[in-house]
Design an enzyme around this catalytic site. Structure first.
Site, PDB file in Angstrom:
ATOM      1  CG  ASP A   1     -14.380 -11.635 -18.175  1.00  0.00           C
ATOM      2  OD1 ASP A   1     -13.746 -12.690 -17.956  1.00  0.00           O
ATOM      3  OD2 ASP A   1     -15.299 -11.558 -19.018  1.00  0.00           O
TER       4      ASP A   1
ATOM      5  CG  HIS B   1      -2.171   0.804   1.041  1.00  0.00           C
ATOM      6  ND1 HIS B   1      -2.267   1.862   0.149  1.00  0.00           N
ATOM      7  CD2 HIS B   1      -3.387   0.726   1.635  1.00  0.00           C
ATOM      8  CE1 HIS B   1      -3.479   2.388   0.220  1.00  0.00           C
ATOM      9  NE2 HIS B   1      -4.181   1.721   1.109  1.00  0.00           N
TER      10      HIS B   1
END
Length: 464
Positions: free
Chosen positions: A387, A168
């Site tokens: 996807d 992060h």
């Protein structure tokens, strides 16, 4: 759940990046060094059972993911690098194809043949997800010696679980999902990604900040801090209809104090803030803090491109007395949230950075504020568009890292439209009260009809 790791490799950019590439971490990056890695969990159901048989799974799924990753890392090569710091304690992310200590992205393959997609879809907590998502309780500071991105792909009985851990201190949610959508794009057959990342961190902030950090600390702990409370987690799924109801109620009585019509974000988060505060049973004079980790790409002057790769977030804090929040309608909390967000302009962003650079402070969870409700992630992220070639995910979740009392993560709902999923962590007795709150769950009683089935999920009429 029996999970077996079957292989572990490292993936580097398909084409070597020439020369040593170094990017100094900015004031937007550095406060998160003591956070844990940012974990994401995506769950996919395969329509064709043959895709799970060997060698098909290895050839058509695993190798496809690794080849796509190797290709997309040519553009996002910082994720294949490591953290480093100079003698003065100035941190940077660097990539050097000739550096043997830089291994690239860690990529593990596992199998859990007795676990189905359904077993993990219904899970509200994160305890069962920990075996599927790597790097639990690993500090970002450990990126000095660990990969900046770690991926675990687990073959299930009827699908695939993908767990990821991103450092992060290197990137925020906007950059994370830009990377994920780009990787999926390549796996679906694109030769190049449609949107290039903007890699020059110096354009966001070019100030050398010297930090004296040696060993990572638990961000939950402070000096002499008491043992943190045991938390439970739940996902509340707000449908289109529920969001419209919450937003219309907030906007039914806009205060005449300069407030403008409330956005979906302001309406929903203030709704949650108010009801969590009620469930906590605070005294009227107790202060409760609302914190949002806001994207500053468009707040700074000049604005940074949406494709900026790195952190461009700042915590925005506001608060009020619990009694005021409870005594007023939803428009009161929405107005408090709106004022704080609107006020956080380029001047405030710069002033916050300058203040931090004079006296650097590594963020700990206790710094989020007293009796806090904090918001991370964003329903703007198109997480259900990720996807890889076998369909959209069944569910998208955060892992167990970076959770504290009152922390919630917002995701777009799988149902589409303006539906929103809310992951929140609270003390057990507070969560129990929240789950029983008819006003929070939008339950109508006048005709005995409930807009909620009680499990926090939203149907077409309200909360499912």
């Amino acid at each position: 759940m029996k999970i077996k790791i079957t292989s572990k490799t490292h993936v580097k950019p398909n084409k070597p990046i020439l020369g040593k590439q170094q990017f100094q971490l900015t004031t937007f990056d550095l406060p998160y060094l003591a956070f844990y890695y940012n974990q994401k969990f995506l769950l996919y159901k395969f329509q064709n059972p043959l895709d799970l048989e060997e060698p098909t799974f290895q050839n058509n799924v695993v190798e496809k993911l690794k080849d796509g990753l190797s290709s997309v890392l040519e553009d996002f090569y910082q994720l294949a690098g490591k953290l480093a710091k100079d003698d003065e304690g100035v941190f940077r992310v660097e990539y050097d194809a000739d550096d043997e200590e830089i291994n690239g992205v860690e990529f593990s393959v596992a199998e859990a043949p007795d676990v189905s997609v359904g077993d993990l879809t219904i899970e509200d907590g994160t305890a069962k997800l920990e075996e599927f998502v790597p790097y639990s309780r690993i500090s970002n500071l450990e990126g000095l010696s660990r990969p900046l991105l770690v991926i675990q792909v687990t073959k299930l009985k009827d699908g695939l679980a993908m767990g990821l851990a991103f450092n992060h201190a290197v990137l925020d949610g906007t950059a994370t999902w830009h990377f994920m959508s780009s990787w999926a794009e390549i796996c679906r057959g694109a030769k190049t990604i449609s949107t290039q990342p903007f890699l020059d961190r110096a354009k966001a902030r070019d100030t050398r900040v010297k930090l004296d950090l040696t060993a990572p600390k638990d961000p939950n702990a402070g000096d002499g801090a008491a043992e943190p409370p045991q938390l439970v987690e739940k996902v509340f799924r707000f449908s289109d209809s529920a969001i419209h109801t919450i937003k219309s109620r907030a906007n039914s009585a806009i205060p005449s104090d300069g407030s403008k019509p409330f956005s979906t974000f302001q309406s929903l988060t203030s709704h949650i803030w108010r009801h969590v505060t009620l469930a906590r049973g605070l005294k009227p004079e107790d202060i409760t803090v609302f914190t949002v980790f806001a994207d500053c790409r468009r707040r700074v002057d000049p604005p940074m491109p949406e494709e900026y790769f790195g952190n461009m977030i700042q915590a925005i804090f506001t608060g009020t007395a619990a009694g005021l929040l409870a005594a007023h309608g939803p428009e009161f909390g929405a107005s408090v949230v709106q004022k704080a967000i609107v006020a956080h302009d380029a001047r405030v962003v710069d002033a916050r950075n300058e203040e931090w650079e004079k006296s650097p402070k590594i963020f700990q969870f206790k710094d989020a504020g007293v009796n806090c409700v904090a918001v991370g992630s964003s329903p703007r992220f198109k997480v259900y568009e990720v996807d890889f070639g076998w369909g959209k995910p069944e569910t998208v979740r955060s892992g167990s890292n970076n959770r504290f009392n009152g922390m919630m993560y917002l995701y777009q709902g799988k149902a589409g439209g303006i539906s929103i999923d809310v992951e929140i962590s609270l003390e057990a007795h507070v969560m129990e009260k929240l789950e029983k709150s008819k006003e929070f769950l939008l339950i109508e009683e006048e005709d005995g009809k409930s807009l909620s089935n009680g499990n926090g999920n939203a149907n077409g009429n309200g909360l499912v």
